[in-house]
Design a protein around this motif. Structure first.
Motif, PDB file in Angstrom:
ATOM      1  N   ILE A 120       0.856  -1.200   0.000  1.00  0.00           N
ATOM      2  CA  ILE A 120       0.000   0.000   0.000  1.00  0.00           C
ATOM      3  C   ILE A 120       0.884   1.239   0.000  1.00  0.00           C
ATOM      4  CG2 ILE A 120      -1.792   1.289   1.227  1.00  0.00           C
ATOM      5  CD1 ILE A 120      -2.876  -1.325   2.243  1.00  0.00           C
ATOM      6  N   GLY A 175       7.689   7.156  -3.572  1.00  0.00           N
ATOM      7  CA  GLY A 175       9.093   6.821  -3.811  1.00  0.00           C
ATOM      8  C   GLY A 175       9.453   5.445  -3.262  1.00  0.00           C
ATOM      9  N   VAL A 193      -7.073   2.533  -3.394  1.00  0.00           N
ATOM     10  CA  VAL A 193      -7.625   2.391  -2.036  1.00  0.00           C
ATOM     11  C   VAL A 193      -7.329   3.635  -1.213  1.00  0.00           C
ATOM     12  CG1 VAL A 193      -5.623   1.315  -0.852  1.00  0.00           C
ATOM     13  CG2 VAL A 193      -7.935   0.695  -0.162  1.00  0.00           C
ATOM     14  N   ALA A 245      -6.439   4.280   2.349  1.00  0.00           N
ATOM     15  CA  ALA A 245      -6.027   3.482   3.502  1.00  0.00           C
ATOM     16  C   ALA A 245      -6.519   4.057   4.827  1.00  0.00           C
ATOM     17  CB  ALA A 245      -4.506   3.337   3.504  1.00  0.00           C
ATOM     18  N   ASP A 246      -7.145   5.216   4.800  1.00  0.00           N
ATOM     19  CA  ASP A 246      -7.746   5.735   6.033  1.00  0.00           C
ATOM     20  C   ASP A 246      -9.156   5.192   6.226  1.00  0.00           C
ATOM     21  OD1 ASP A 246      -5.686   7.289   7.108  1.00  0.00           O
ATOM     22  OD2 ASP A 246      -6.036   8.830   5.593  1.00  0.00           O
ATOM     23  N   LEU A 259       1.679   6.721   4.367  1.00  0.00           N
ATOM     24  CA  LEU A 259       2.299   7.638   5.334  1.00  0.00           C
ATOM     25  C   LEU A 259       2.042   7.157   6.763  1.00  0.00           C
ATOM     26  CD1 LEU A 259       1.512  10.999   3.536  1.00  0.00           C
ATOM     27  CD2 LEU A 259       3.568   9.582   3.432  1.00  0.00           C
ATOM     28  N   PRO A 260       2.812   7.644   7.732  1.00  0.00           N
ATOM     29  CA  PRO A 260       2.648   7.153   9.116  1.00  0.00           C
ATOM     30  C   PRO A 260       1.229   7.345   9.651  1.00  0.00           C
ATOM     31  CG  PRO A 260       4.665   8.438   8.917  1.00  0.00           C
ATOM     32  CD  PRO A 260       3.955   8.569   7.613  1.00  0.00           C
ATOM     33  N   THR A 284       7.351   0.972   7.701  1.00  0.00           N
ATOM     34  CA  THR A 284       8.717   1.514   7.781  1.00  0.00           C
ATOM     35  C   THR A 284       8.798   2.764   8.660  1.00  0.00           C
ATOM     36  OG1 THR A 284       8.435   2.953   5.858  1.00  0.00           O
ATOM     37  CG2 THR A 284       9.254   0.736   5.417  1.00  0.00           C
ATOM     38  N   PRO A 322      14.324   3.949  10.836  1.00  0.00           N
ATOM     39  CA  PRO A 322      14.521   2.650  11.485  1.00  0.00           C
ATOM     40  C   PRO A 322      14.543   1.501  10.481  1.00  0.00           C
ATOM     41  CG  PRO A 322      12.213   3.242  11.632  1.00  0.00           C
ATOM     42  CD  PRO A 322      12.921   4.428  11.037  1.00  0.00           C
ATOM     43  N   ILE A 326       6.488  14.626   6.152  1.00  0.00           N
ATOM     44  CA  ILE A 326       7.028  13.752   7.202  1.00  0.00           C
ATOM     45  C   ILE A 326       8.464  14.180   7.519  1.00  0.00           C
ATOM     46  CG2 ILE A 326       7.549  11.341   7.826  1.00  0.00           C
ATOM     47  CD1 ILE A 326       4.536  11.927   7.378  1.00  0.00           C
TER      48      ILE A 326
HETATM   49  P1  NDP Z   1       5.558   9.433  -0.739  1.00  0.00           P
HETATM   50  O1  NDP Z   1       4.833  10.647  -0.329  1.00  0.00           O
HETATM   51  O2  NDP Z   1       6.450   9.463  -1.948  1.00  0.00           O
HETATM   52  O3  NDP Z   1       4.497   8.250  -0.984  1.00  0.00           O
HETATM   53  C1  NDP Z   1       3.447   7.980  -0.108  1.00  0.00           C
HETATM   54  C2  NDP Z   1       2.389   7.209  -0.904  1.00  0.00           C
HETATM   55  O4  NDP Z   1       1.338   6.871   0.013  1.00  0.00           O
HETATM   56  C3  NDP Z   1       1.776   8.027  -2.029  1.00  0.00           C
HETATM   57  O5  NDP Z   1       1.687   7.234  -3.184  1.00  0.00           O
HETATM   58  C4  NDP Z   1       0.398   8.378  -1.490  1.00  0.00           C
HETATM   59  O6  NDP Z   1      -0.634   8.443  -2.436  1.00  0.00           O
HETATM   60  C5  NDP Z   1       0.110   7.170  -0.615  1.00  0.00           C
HETATM   61  N1  NDP Z   1      -0.911   7.519   0.362  1.00  0.00           N
HETATM   62  C6  NDP Z   1      -0.951   8.584   1.194  1.00  0.00           C
HETATM   63  N2  NDP Z   1      -2.084   8.574   1.905  1.00  0.00           N
HETATM   64  C7  NDP Z   1      -2.764   7.472   1.503  1.00  0.00           C
HETATM   65  C8  NDP Z   1      -4.015   6.931   1.843  1.00  0.00           C
HETATM   66  N3  NDP Z   1      -4.822   7.492   2.755  1.00  0.00           N
HETATM   67  N4  NDP Z   1      -4.418   5.801   1.226  1.00  0.00           N
HETATM   68  C9  NDP Z   1      -3.642   5.207   0.292  1.00  0.00           C
HETATM   69  N5  NDP Z   1      -2.450   5.675  -0.074  1.00  0.00           N
HETATM   70  C10 NDP Z   1      -2.023   6.802   0.516  1.00  0.00           C
HETATM   71  O7  NDP Z   1       6.356   8.931   0.526  1.00  0.00           O
HETATM   72  P2  NDP Z   1       7.660   8.003   0.568  1.00  0.00           P
HETATM   73  O8  NDP Z   1       7.501   6.899  -0.423  1.00  0.00           O
HETATM   74  O9  NDP Z   1       8.849   8.875   0.529  1.00  0.00           O
HETATM   75  O10 NDP Z   1       7.550   7.403   2.049  1.00  0.00           O
HETATM   76  C11 NDP Z   1       6.705   6.292   2.334  1.00  0.00           C
HETATM   77  C12 NDP Z   1       6.858   5.895   3.795  1.00  0.00           C
HETATM   78  O11 NDP Z   1       8.209   5.500   4.041  1.00  0.00           O
HETATM   79  C13 NDP Z   1       6.564   7.035   4.779  1.00  0.00           C
HETATM   80  O12 NDP Z   1       5.836   6.503   5.864  1.00  0.00           O
HETATM   81  C14 NDP Z   1       7.943   7.465   5.257  1.00  0.00           C
HETATM   82  O13 NDP Z   1       7.921   7.999   6.548  1.00  0.00           O
HETATM   83  C15 NDP Z   1       8.668   6.131   5.235  1.00  0.00           C
HETATM   84  N6  NDP Z   1      10.139   6.248   5.172  1.00  0.00           N
HETATM   85  C16 NDP Z   1      10.879   5.467   6.014  1.00  0.00           C
HETATM   86  C17 NDP Z   1      12.258   5.541   5.985  1.00  0.00           C
HETATM   87  C18 NDP Z   1      13.070   4.596   6.815  1.00  0.00           C
HETATM   88  O14 NDP Z   1      14.284   4.509   6.593  1.00  0.00           O
HETATM   89  N7  NDP Z   1      12.520   3.855   7.755  1.00  0.00           N
HETATM   90  C19 NDP Z   1      12.963   6.500   5.120  1.00  0.00           C
HETATM   91  C20 NDP Z   1      12.099   7.200   4.193  1.00  0.00           C
HETATM   92  C21 NDP Z   1      10.726   7.094   4.253  1.00  0.00           C
HETATM   93  P3  NDP Z   1      -0.807   9.694  -3.447  1.00  0.00           P
HETATM   94  O15 NDP Z   1       0.123   9.365  -4.555  1.00  0.00           O
HETATM   95  O16 NDP Z   1      -2.226   9.682  -3.848  1.00  0.00           O
HETATM   96  O17 NDP Z   1      -0.417  10.928  -2.662  1.00  0.00           O
END
Ligand code: NDP
Length: 400
Positions: free
Chosen positions: A7, A11, A63, A65-66, A88-89, A109, A147, A190
């Motif tokens: 989900i 990136g 979807v 996800a909320d 997202l978190p 993550t 993490p 974030i």
């Molecule tokens: P992005 O913003 O590039 O991608 C987030 C994706 O989640 C988008 O495609 C977005 O959809 C989708 N999304 C957001 N809200 C919803 C929802 N309600 N329902 C469904 N999909 C949703 O973020 P990143 O890929 O950069 O980061 C993803 C996660 O990875 C984050 O939680 C970030 O904190 C975590 N992270 C962890 C790291 C680690 O080392 N542990 C390092 C970097 C990131 P849409 O395209 O429609 O906006």
């Protein structure tokens, strides 16, 4: 063989989809992959790239996800064994609820954050431990790089290199350059919430708080990266590590930032653009950081622009066979090599590869245990072996 539902098609989600497809092709560990996100076109773009680069077909779905009933409907339709959360978190708890309701394993993550407070705490997700245990399901928290790999590095060093660990410094260096005046390497909202939060580290049994980015040090990184200024920050893996690494006396997290990045952030903060509370603007409520986030470059667009390397690792001081010993376990990752392989820069890559490996550990049963777990609570060896296989080779050196 497991079916996986990913989900989030941002990136990181894109890298996970590519790496799961690679692992599926090479080992058959993933029988079927579905990528779902809020915006379907992002999923279909990724699916096209996976097919072109890896030659594997994946399914896509839309979807929110909320919306837990909508999520459950998708899960019942796809019938995955595991949901890999790269949204997202803010979505963590909703996705965990849906996993419990539908009886599937869970991985993420980043720890849950409430939208209106930048709070990095595991308490909300640890509170699910009994429910996951009773349901016989595994929830693996924080399976990114930091993490994630940083937790596994610590567990591995404690298993093989040290009898006791006293001091841990996690150091995250991004020596890459994307040439943009100001951009973040992962989700801007974030990222900025994290960087502007107060610093915090663990010393002698308690948390010590600092002003945001108030402390810095220079660290000399290997592989030609050289000396960089690193700033003390709070980072979520410290919370679980000080619990699970018995005997730890001090634990800190450091990250490098360029002066240019910090200058922009300071100005944006001074004018209120990093605020996370709603303000009224022309008759409607907007959250300044969300507006800013919409203006900044999409992190996935930085892939073709970013050059240079990342170096993330753990410096650990402790005791081995009665003598003091310090080890440095680290990975070096090259932005351009990541882009050539999966079309993403190294920050998404270094997060996405460990997410795939965490999913693989659950799928293979190596890390499958009912409950809610952080990464250091499992045997680090199979995970460390897969880091070498799937693109994040690591080194361990003794620091004299
Ligand atoms: P992005 O913003 O590039 O991608 C987030 C994706 O989640 C988008 O495609 C977005 O959809 C989708 N999304 C957001 N809200 C919803 C929802 N309600 N329902 C469904 N999909 C949703 O973020 P990143 O890929 O950069 O980061 C993803 C996660 O990875 C984050 O939680 C970030 O904190 C975590 N992270 C962890 C790291 C680690 O080392 N542990 C390092 C970097 C990131 P849409 O395209 O429609 O906006």
């Amino acid at each position: 063989m497991a079916k996986i539902l990913i989900i989030g098609a941002g990136g990181v989600g894109s890298v996970v989809a590519h790496k799961c497809a690679q692992a599926a092709k090479e080992t058959g560990v993933f029988e079927w992959i579905t990528l779902a996100s809020r915006t379907l076109s992002r999923c279909t773009d990724v699916a096209r790239s996976v097919k072109a680069r890896v030659g594997v077909d994946i399914d896509t779905a839309q979807v929110d996800a909320d919306n837990v009933p909508e999520l459950c409907q998708l899960i019942r339709q796809v019938k995955p064994d595991l949901v890999c959360n790269l949204a997202l978190p803010y979505q963590d708890l909703h996705i965990m609820d849906a996993c419990l309701e539908c009886g599937v394993h869970y991985l993420d993550t980043a720890n849950y954050e409430p939208l209106d407070t930048a709070k990095f705490e595991y308490k909300w997700q640890w509170a699910y431990a009994d429910r996951f245990r009773e349901a016989g399901l595994t929830a693996l928290l924080g399976s990114g790089f930091d993490p994630g790999v940083t937790n596994v590095f610590a567990a591995w060093a404690l298993k093989h290199e040290l009898d006791e660990v006293h001091v841990l410094d996690i150091i995250d260096c991004n020596a890459g350059d994307h040439g943009q005046p100001f951009a973040t390497n992962f989700n801007p909202e974030i990222n900025i919430r994290e960087v502007t939060a107060p610093g915090r580290y663990w010393e002698r049994g308690e948390w010590v708080e600092t002003d945001p980015l108030a402390w810095s040090m220079n660290y000399d990184f290997p592989d030609g990266i050289g000396s960089k200024k690193c700033y003390l920050m709070y980072h979520e893996e410290l919370e679980s590590l000080v619990r699970n690494l018995t005997g730890i006396r001090r634990a800190r997290f450091w990250m490098t930032f360029s002066d240019n990045y910090l200058n922009h952030l300071k100005v944006l903060g001074n004018v209120g653009m990093t605020r996370i509370d709603p303000v009224r603007f022309q008759g409607q409520e907007i959250v300044p950081i969300q507006f800013l986030s919409a203006l900044l470059p999409d992190p996935s667009s930085l892939g073709p622009l970013t050059k240079g390397k990342t170096c993330i690792g753990d410096v650990m001081r402790g005791v081995k066979d009665g003598r003091e010993k310090t080890v440095y376990v680290y990975n070096i990752c090259d932005h351009e090599a990541c882009y050539a392989e999966v079309g993403s820069q190294a920050i998404s890559y270094t997060t996405g590869v460990p997410a795939m490996i965490g999913a693989k550990m659950i799928a293979e049963g190596k890390w499958r245990r009912p409950g809610v777990w952080n990464m250091e609570q499992f045997d680090p060896d199979p995970f460390m072996a897969d880091l070498n296989v799937y693109g994040l080779p690591w080194q361990c050196v003794e620091v004299k």
